[in-house]
Motif scaffolding. Structure first.
Motif, PDB file in Angstrom:
ATOM      1  N   UNK A  89       0.498  -1.067  -0.090  1.00  0.00           N
ATOM      2  CA  UNK A  89       0.117  -0.260   0.115  1.00  0.00           C
ATOM      3  C   UNK A  89       0.668   1.341   0.195  1.00  0.00           C
ATOM      4  N   UNK A  90       0.230   2.538  -0.207  1.00  0.00           N
ATOM      5  CA  UNK A  90       0.800   3.749  -0.128  1.00  0.00           C
ATOM      6  C   UNK A  90       1.380   3.844   1.370  1.00  0.00           C
ATOM      7  N   UNK A 113      -1.698 -14.296   6.964  1.00  0.00           N
ATOM      8  CA  UNK A 113      -0.990 -15.194   6.009  1.00  0.00           C
ATOM      9  C   UNK A 113      -0.402 -14.348   4.982  1.00  0.00           C
ATOM     10  N   UNK A 114      -0.601 -14.784   3.539  1.00  0.00           N
ATOM     11  CA  UNK A 114       0.032 -14.183   2.598  1.00  0.00           C
ATOM     12  C   UNK A 114      -0.942 -12.858   2.010  1.00  0.00           C
ATOM     13  N   UNK A 115      -1.893 -12.641   2.788  1.00  0.00           N
ATOM     14  CA  UNK A 115      -2.603 -11.430   2.568  1.00  0.00           C
ATOM     15  C   UNK A 115      -4.192 -12.042   2.196  1.00  0.00           C
ATOM     16  N   UNK A 116      -4.907 -11.058   1.500  1.00  0.00           N
ATOM     17  CA  UNK A 116      -6.257 -11.190   1.206  1.00  0.00           C
ATOM     18  C   UNK A 116      -6.426 -11.411  -0.191  1.00  0.00           C
ATOM     19  N   UNK A 117      -7.294 -12.138  -0.612  1.00  0.00           N
ATOM     20  CA  UNK A 117      -7.802 -12.213  -2.017  1.00  0.00           C
ATOM     21  C   UNK A 117      -8.078 -10.811  -2.401  1.00  0.00           C
ATOM     22  N   UNK A 118      -7.357 -10.241  -3.373  1.00  0.00           N
ATOM     23  CA  UNK A 118      -7.433  -8.740  -4.002  1.00  0.00           C
ATOM     24  C   UNK A 118      -8.881  -8.310  -4.266  1.00  0.00           C
ATOM     25  N   UNK A 119      -9.997  -9.100  -4.752  1.00  0.00           N
ATOM     26  CA  UNK A 119     -11.145  -8.775  -4.884  1.00  0.00           C
ATOM     27  C   UNK A 119     -11.595  -8.316  -3.650  1.00  0.00           C
ATOM     28  N   UNK A 120     -11.432  -8.709  -2.506  1.00  0.00           N
ATOM     29  CA  UNK A 120     -12.055  -7.885  -1.265  1.00  0.00           C
ATOM     30  C   UNK A 120     -11.853  -6.446  -1.341  1.00  0.00           C
ATOM     31  N   UNK A 121     -10.653  -5.949  -1.780  1.00  0.00           N
ATOM     32  CA  UNK A 121     -10.064  -4.628  -1.767  1.00  0.00           C
ATOM     33  C   UNK A 121     -10.861  -3.897  -2.975  1.00  0.00           C
ATOM     34  N   UNK A 122     -10.911  -4.583  -3.824  1.00  0.00           N
ATOM     35  CA  UNK A 122     -11.774  -3.965  -5.317  1.00  0.00           C
ATOM     36  C   UNK A 122     -13.107  -3.738  -4.998  1.00  0.00           C
ATOM     37  N   UNK A 123     -13.621  -4.762  -4.224  1.00  0.00           N
ATOM     38  CA  UNK A 123     -15.249  -4.588  -3.911  1.00  0.00           C
ATOM     39  C   UNK A 123     -15.598  -3.655  -2.711  1.00  0.00           C
ATOM     40  N   UNK A 124     -14.816  -3.533  -1.635  1.00  0.00           N
ATOM     41  CA  UNK A 124     -15.006  -2.716  -0.563  1.00  0.00           C
ATOM     42  C   UNK A 124     -14.105  -1.751  -0.147  1.00  0.00           C
ATOM     43  N   UNK A 126     -11.172   1.564  -0.039  1.00  0.00           N
ATOM     44  CA  UNK A 126     -11.080   3.000  -0.507  1.00  0.00           C
ATOM     45  C   UNK A 126      -9.542   3.379  -0.353  1.00  0.00           C
ATOM     46  N   UNK A 127      -9.002   2.738   0.618  1.00  0.00           N
ATOM     47  CA  UNK A 127      -7.286   3.095   0.651  1.00  0.00           C
ATOM     48  C   UNK A 127      -6.692   1.846   0.924  1.00  0.00           C
ATOM     49  N   UNK A 128      -5.284   1.704   0.681  1.00  0.00           N
ATOM     50  CA  UNK A 128      -4.430   0.550   0.864  1.00  0.00           C
ATOM     51  C   UNK A 128      -3.325   1.297   1.625  1.00  0.00           C
ATOM     52  N   UNK A 129      -2.906   1.106   2.771  1.00  0.00           N
ATOM     53  CA  UNK A 129      -1.917   1.698   3.509  1.00  0.00           C
ATOM     54  C   UNK A 129      -0.953   0.497   4.164  1.00  0.00           C
ATOM     55  N   UNK A 130       0.401   1.105   3.981  1.00  0.00           N
ATOM     56  CA  UNK A 130       1.645   0.191   4.710  1.00  0.00           C
ATOM     57  C   UNK A 130       2.312   1.415   5.678  1.00  0.00           C
ATOM     58  N   UNK A 131       2.601   0.670   6.564  1.00  0.00           N
ATOM     59  CA  UNK A 131       3.699   1.618   7.591  1.00  0.00           C
ATOM     60  C   UNK A 131       5.044   1.754   7.284  1.00  0.00           C
ATOM     61  N   UNK A 132       5.545   0.768   6.285  1.00  0.00           N
ATOM     62  CA  UNK A 132       6.931   1.194   5.853  1.00  0.00           C
ATOM     63  C   UNK A 132       7.238  -0.047   4.934  1.00  0.00           C
ATOM     64  N   UNK A 133       8.549  -0.234   4.731  1.00  0.00           N
ATOM     65  CA  UNK A 133       9.011  -1.295   3.888  1.00  0.00           C
ATOM     66  C   UNK A 133       9.621  -2.547   4.595  1.00  0.00           C
ATOM     67  N   UNK A 140      -3.015  -6.422  12.387  1.00  0.00           N
ATOM     68  CA  UNK A 140      -3.615  -5.572  13.303  1.00  0.00           C
ATOM     69  C   UNK A 140      -2.668  -4.537  13.908  1.00  0.00           C
ATOM     70  N   UNK A 141      -1.482  -4.959  14.224  1.00  0.00           N
ATOM     71  CA  UNK A 141      -0.544  -3.630  14.865  1.00  0.00           C
ATOM     72  C   UNK A 141      -0.561  -2.477  13.947  1.00  0.00           C
ATOM     73  N   UNK A 142      -0.459  -2.717  12.362  1.00  0.00           N
ATOM     74  CA  UNK A 142      -0.333  -1.484  11.519  1.00  0.00           C
ATOM     75  C   UNK A 142      -1.924  -0.747  11.806  1.00  0.00           C
TER      76      UNK A 142
END
Length: 236
Positions: A89-90, A113-124, A126-133, A140-142
């Motif tokens: 994410x940004x 795990x390895x993440x979430x099926x990306x279709x969930x993000x596309x459906x609901x 509005x933002x995708x964020x990361x705390x860093x590299x 949960x912690x982020x």
């Protein structure tokens, strides 16, 4: 404001929110928290929310449908933000926190795990964020870190509104060092400018230190900072 979480570990998230400033904000009715577990939206015997990714790749993914159902169960109103925590994410920063604090509700979707099926993000989403590299074992912690950054900006949550204006990143700069009693410890004394009683001199010192610290430690921020008239003179 209401802050929601979609997480496989709701007790982990809601337990953390009972303490400190965030807990007191909820007690005073300034914010409310809710959590939805995707496992509550699957109906097989083992409450399975993950599956192998298509393409034969390693690891397991959280399936899209229980995540989408959990978000919709929280019923975020029009204008709400649905934030997916993901290392792709940004980069989350103070400006993002300010933007989210103006929303009527924020829902954080915590991956595992390895993440979430990306279709969930596309459906609901509005933002995708990361705390860093870097990569963590879950979102949960982020999500808690981002929620903290957002909630503390709500009116009345932090006791002193002036302290918010002095925060690092609030004006694009890092905060200057701060000191309290005693005046000296193991040979290290508080700077004279802070002891003179001249508030204008103390403010000039504070601004100069913030400028120097940002230029030395975060030149990327310094290049984008909103400089004021006279700032370059303070750096001489």
């Amino acid at each position: 404001m209401r802050v929601g979480f979609v997480t496989l570990f709701p007790e982990m998230v809601l337990g953390a929110l009972r303490h400190g400033v965030l807990g007191r904000a909820a007690e005073r009715g300034l914010v409310s928290y809710a959590a939805a577990d995707p496992r509550d939206f699957v109906y097989d015997r083992h409450r399975t929310v993950d599956d192998r990714p298509f393409g034969g790749f390693d690891g397991m993914l959280i399936k899209a449908d229980p995540v989408v159902a959990a978000v919709r169960w929280l019923r975020p109103p029009h204008g709400a933000a649905v934030v997916f925590t993901d290392p792709t994410g940004d980069r989350f920063d103070q400006r993002a926190a300010e933007e989210l604090s103006r929303r009527p509700e924020v829902v954080f979707v915590c991956g595992r795990y390895e993440g979430i099926d990306d279709r969930a993000r596309l459906l609901v989403g509005t933002h995708t964020f990361s705390l860093g590299d870097f990569v963590l074992t879950g979102g949960e912690i982020p999500a808690l870190a981002m929620a903290d950054a957002v909630v503390r900006l709500l009116p009345g949550v932090v006791g002193s509104e002036g302290s918010l204006r002095q925060d690092s990143h609030q004006d694009g700069l890092l905060s200057a060092p701060q000191y309290t009693r005693p005046r000296e410890i193991e040979g290290l004394a508080v700077p004279d400018e802070l002891l003179s009683g001249d508030h204008r001199a103390a403010k000039r010192w504070q601004r100069a230190q913030a400028l120097r610290l940002t230029r030395e430690r975060r030149p990327d921020l310094f290049c984008r900072a909103r400089l004021e008239k006279g700032d370059l003179d303070l750096l001489q």
